[in-house]
Scaffold this motif. Structure first.
Motif, short mmCIF file in Angstrom:
data_model
loop_
_atom_site.label_atom_id
_atom_site.label_comp_id
_atom_site.label_asym_id
_atom_site.label_seq_id
_atom_site.Cartn_x
_atom_site.Cartn_y
_atom_site.Cartn_z
N ARG A 83 0.87 -1.27 0.14
CA ARG A 83 0.07 0.04 0.02
C ARG A 83 1.00 1.22 -0.03
O ARG A 83 0.44 2.19 -0.81
N LEU A 84 1.98 1.32 0.94
CA LEU A 84 2.81 2.56 0.83
C LEU A 84 3.41 2.61 -0.42
O LEU A 84 3.40 3.78 -0.99
N ARG A 85 3.87 1.63 -1.16
CA ARG A 85 4.55 1.97 -2.52
C ARG A 85 3.44 2.33 -3.60
O ARG A 85 3.85 3.12 -4.41
N SER A 86 2.22 1.74 -3.51
CA SER A 86 1.35 2.17 -4.49
C SER A 86 1.01 3.68 -4.35
O SER A 86 0.88 4.30 -5.57
N ARG A 87 0.78 3.91 -3.13
CA ARG A 87 0.53 5.24 -2.95
C ARG A 87 1.52 6.45 -3.34
O ARG A 87 1.29 7.55 -4.00
N SER A 88 2.96 5.96 -2.91
CA SER A 88 4.02 6.66 -3.31
C SER A 88 4.10 6.79 -5.12
O SER A 88 4.32 7.91 -5.34
N ASN A 89 3.64 5.71 -5.61
CA ASN A 89 3.87 5.83 -7.07
C ASN A 89 2.87 6.75 -7.52
O ASN A 89 2.92 7.30 -8.61
N GLY A 90 1.44 6.86 -6.91
CA GLY A 90 0.40 7.57 -7.51
C GLY A 90 0.91 9.06 -7.29
O GLY A 90 0.60 10.15 -7.94
N VAL A 91 1.37 9.44 -5.94
CA VAL A 91 1.85 10.85 -5.83
C VAL A 91 2.84 11.42 -6.61
O VAL A 91 3.20 12.36 -7.01
N ASN A 92 3.90 10.62 -6.70
CA ASN A 92 5.09 10.95 -7.63
C ASN A 92 5.20 10.71 -9.03
O ASN A 92 5.92 10.31 -9.75
N GLY A 93 3.59 10.60 -9.65
CA GLY A 93 3.58 10.43 -10.97
C GLY A 93 4.67 10.96 -11.95
O GLY A 93 5.08 10.40 -12.86
N GLY A 94 4.93 12.46 -12.01
CA GLY A 94 5.80 13.02 -12.91
C GLY A 94 7.03 13.11 -12.50
O GLY A 94 7.88 13.79 -13.19
N ILE A 95 7.39 12.65 -11.19
CA ILE A 95 8.88 12.90 -10.82
C ILE A 95 9.50 11.79 -11.06
O ILE A 95 9.25 10.55 -10.93
N LYS A 96 10.86 12.08 -11.64
CA LYS A 96 11.64 10.90 -11.66
C LYS A 96 12.14 10.19 -10.67
O LYS A 96 12.89 11.16 -9.64
N VAL A 97 11.99 8.84 -10.34
CA VAL A 97 12.40 8.13 -9.22
C VAL A 97 13.60 7.35 -9.69
O VAL A 97 13.64 6.85 -10.78
N GLU A 98 14.48 7.18 -8.90
CA GLU A 98 15.75 6.51 -9.13
C GLU A 98 15.54 5.26 -9.18
O GLU A 98 14.84 4.66 -8.55
N LYS A 99 16.19 4.41 -10.06
CA LYS A 99 16.02 2.85 -10.13
C LYS A 99 16.57 2.37 -9.00
O LYS A 99 17.44 2.53 -8.52
N ARG A 100 15.70 1.21 -8.84
CA ARG A 100 15.96 0.43 -7.33
C ARG A 100 16.18 -1.02 -7.93
O ARG A 100 15.64 -1.32 -9.07
N SER A 101 16.50 -1.84 -6.91
CA SER A 101 16.37 -3.29 -7.12
C SER A 101 15.08 -3.78 -7.40
O SER A 101 14.05 -3.21 -6.58
N PRO A 102 14.80 -4.71 -8.24
CA PRO A 102 13.29 -5.41 -8.16
C PRO A 102 12.92 -5.63 -6.87
O PRO A 102 13.58 -6.23 -6.01
N SER A 103 11.53 -5.26 -6.63
CA SER A 103 10.96 -5.57 -5.35
C SER A 103 9.53 -6.41 -5.57
O SER A 103 9.21 -6.49 -6.65
N PRO A 104 8.98 -6.91 -4.60
CA PRO A 104 7.84 -7.49 -4.65
C PRO A 104 6.47 -6.75 -5.39
O PRO A 104 5.69 -7.50 -6.10
N VAL A 105 6.65 -5.42 -5.26
CA VAL A 105 5.62 -4.73 -6.10
C VAL A 105 5.89 -4.79 -7.63
O VAL A 105 5.02 -4.39 -8.50
N GLN A 106 7.15 -5.07 -7.95
CA GLN A 106 7.57 -5.07 -9.60
C GLN A 106 8.17 -6.30 -10.06
O GLN A 106 9.05 -6.39 -10.22
N MET A 107 7.28 -7.29 -9.59
CA MET A 107 8.05 -8.59 -9.95
C MET A 107 7.58 -8.81 -11.44
O MET A 107 6.25 -8.77 -11.73
N ASN A 108 8.56 -9.40 -12.24
CA ASN A 108 8.37 -9.82 -13.60
C ASN A 108 7.92 -8.76 -14.40
O ASN A 108 7.19 -8.80 -15.32
N GLY A 109 8.15 -7.34 -13.99
CA GLY A 109 7.62 -6.25 -14.70
C GLY A 109 6.32 -5.97 -14.87
O GLY A 109 5.98 -4.96 -15.37
N THR A 110 5.71 -6.38 -13.63
CA THR A 110 4.19 -6.25 -13.61
C THR A 110 3.94 -5.66 -12.37
O THR A 110 4.20 -6.29 -11.35
N PRO A 111 3.42 -4.26 -12.39
CA PRO A 111 3.10 -3.62 -11.09
C PRO A 111 1.87 -4.50 -10.38
O PRO A 111 0.88 -4.81 -11.19
N HIS A 112 1.95 -4.35 -8.93
CA HIS A 112 0.74 -4.88 -8.31
C HIS A 112 0.41 -3.90 -7.15
O HIS A 112 1.34 -3.27 -6.46
#
Length: 566
Positions: A83-112
């Motif tokens: 929930r924390l990561r999905s909320r942060s993705n919505g707020v930071n829509g146009g902001i460039k976010v630095e690349k991070r290591s794969p997490s459970p939210v972005q497994m196999n390239g599909t956001p959840h």
């Protein structure tokens, strides 16, 4: 002709009275008494084992409930993170976010929006401290205390969770940095507190398992008793020139104890109240380096430790004091902690008066230690979570001070030796004394043989016959007696102690002369098989190392002697 029915009735026989039974020779009464004793012993044993089964069932239910709660907390944490990561993705829509290591939210390239449940193989591990069979060297404990802090710091973030998310440092993953930091910190604190409870439970379980493994790995019983007094000449040991090192103590030495879990560690204590930790050097000539010194004087009377014993896990040292003046009776020196919390004193004060002469952990899987004091009492201390419960084993079987205590390897029997010239074996399971020996001289210590579990040694105050050997299977029978003639003193000091060699064939003893006496129990004589010159003053103890060809001694000359054999 019909007979009167009353004549056909079986005549009523009169039961013999207790007085008649007793007067008939005593055979039946003796058998009845023996059967009653056996019945009482069995009832006590069944009671004990019933409690043991109930206790184990409670443990099993507790661990199952802990597992369920841990899995539930894991799921909650995963949901919150999603929930924390999905909320942060919505707020930071146009902001460039630095690349991070794969997490459970972005497994196999599909956001959840919610992280999928992790497979059992990738579940985050509980923070359980590793238990090494060889205790780590606590040299750093006396400096920065980093070893103590390391126990509370998770080694790595769980698999599948990025290091940035685990540490809560990322500022781009939350709408409000202050809210995010406070929320993450709160989660971290909750996680740490819960993990500390879990770690304590599972850590205790692992320690118990380690003790079981050590008990199973213990060398088997060997028949040493038949070899006693079987030779006309001794087998002499060749000692190299001793290495003598200053003990760093300011007053006379009192105790020397080798660590049961780490062959390189040993401790000394003295009348200055300081407990000193040493480390043996494996290479070259035998020597030892000082690791730490700790003030262990009692809080009220400022008394020194009368006796020391290592915890079987090798991570702490227990010390006994005096019962006079309402002072603390037992202290615990934790080698994994630094600062003021390194030494703690148990609140319980079961001994009534006088010095507590002896403290020893029992060689059993169930963790417990026993103390013997000048109040004639033997007290059993058992670990219950973070506390130590105590109960008096017996307080009137000795009519004078209990000077030495120990436990048998093969059964739960406590041996006690007293100044009343009595040697008592108390069976804990049956709740009564198993045997009593009465000898002609006061007893000062008792020491089971490490190889033959039926053999034990008692130190007495009789010159020339200071050491006595007994077989627990024989009642009131002394197998052998030997000793030495003291040149410097006629009385035998209770501060002089003995030690068995690992093979159970030799005994080393300090003396007031000052030399170390060595006895080969196979030698058919009452005198030492050899004596080793070691110190300038009285030798208090010379203890055999259990895995190295080495003997370590302490003396009132304030020095430590390291004697290499061979």
């Amino acid at each position: 002709m019909e007979m009167d029915p009353r004549l056909l009735k079986k005549p009523k026989l009169e039961e013999p009275s207790a007085a008649e039974d007793g007067g008939g020779g005593g055979g039946g009464a003796g058998d009845g008494e023996s059967e009653r004793e056996q019945e009482e012993a069995l009832v006590a044993l069944i009671e004990h084992r019933t409690k043991e089964v109930q206790h184990l069932k409670q443990k099993l239910a507790y661990y199952k409930s802990q597992l369920d709660e841990a899995e539930k907390r894991l799921g909650d944490s995963q949901s919150k993170l999603g929930r924390l990561r999905s909320r942060s993705n919505g707020v930071n829509g146009g902001i460039k976010v630095e690349k991070r290591s794969p997490s459970p939210v972005q497994m196999n390239g599909t956001p959840h929006s919610r992280p999928p449940p992790l497979p059992p193989s990738s579940r985050p591990q509980l923070l359980i401290p590793a238990l090494n069979t060889k205790t780590h060297s606590p040299a750093a404990d006396s400096g920065s205390g980093r070893a103590a802090k390391a126990d509370l710091i998770p080694a790595k973030a769980p698999a599948g969770v990025s290091s940035r998310a685990a540490s809560g440092i990322s500022s781009s993953s939350s709408p409000s940095p202050s809210q995010s930091n406070s929320g993450v910190e709160r989660l971290k604190q909750e996680s740490l507190s819960k993990n500390k409870v879990e770690r304590g439970s599972f850590g205790s379980q692992e320690k118990t398992q380690k003790r079981v493994e050590r008990k199973l790995a213990q060398k088997e019983h060997q028949d040493v008793i038949p070899s006693i007094r079987s030779r006309s000449s001794p087998s002499l040991l060749r000692f190299q020139t001793a290495t003598v090192k200053s003990s760093q103590h300011k007053r006379k030495l009192r105790s020397l104890e080798l660590c049961p879990a780490n062959e390189q560690l040993f401790v000394t204590s003295a009348l200055d109240g300081v407990v000193t930790l040493w480390q043996l050097q494996a290479k070259g000539p035998p020597t030892a380096s000082l690791l730490s010194t700790t003030d262990c004087l009692s809080p009220k009377q400022r008394r020194w430790p009368e006796d020391l014993t290592w915890h079987p896990d090798g991570d702490s040292i227990f010390a006994a004091y005096s019962a006079d003046g309402g002072d603390s009776q037992i202290s615990v020196l934790n080698l994994n902690v630094s600062g003021e919390k390194k030494v703690t004193f148990l609140e319980a004060k079961p001994h009534l008066k006088g010095i507590i002469n002896s403290i020893n952990f029992m060689p059993w899987v169930d963790l417990c230690f026993v103390t013997g004091g000048s109040d004639h009492a033997v007290v059993l201390w058992q670990e219950r979570g973070d506390t130590w419960n105590h109960k008096k084993v017996h307080g009137n079987l000795h009519s004078s001070a209990v000077m030495g205590i120990s436990g048998l390897y093969q059964k739960k029997t406590i041996l006690s030796a007293g100044a009343d010239k009595r040697i008592i074996g108390f069976d804990l399971a049956a709740g009564r004394s198993e045997f009593k020996h009465q000898i002609e001289s006061k007893c000062m210590s008792v020491l089971p043989n490490p190889a033959d579990f039926n053999l034990f040694m008692v130190q007495t105050g009789a010159p020339g016959k200071q050491l006595r050997l007994f077989d627990i299977r024989l009642r009131q029978t002394e197998i052998h007696a030997f000793g030495w003639k003291q040149e410097s003193s006629d009385s035998q000091s209770a501060l002089i102690n003995q030690s068995w060699s690992p093979d159970g064939l030799y005994i080393s003893s300090g003396s007031a002369d000052p030399v170390i006496h060595i006895f080969d129990i196979r030698y058919n004589t009452h005198s030492p098989s050899q004596s080793v010159q070691a110190h300038q003053k009285r030798v208090f103890k010379a203890e055999w190392h259990q895995s190295l060809p080495l003997m370590i001694s302490i003396s009132s000359d304030l020095n430590i002697g390291l004697h290499k054999v061979g």
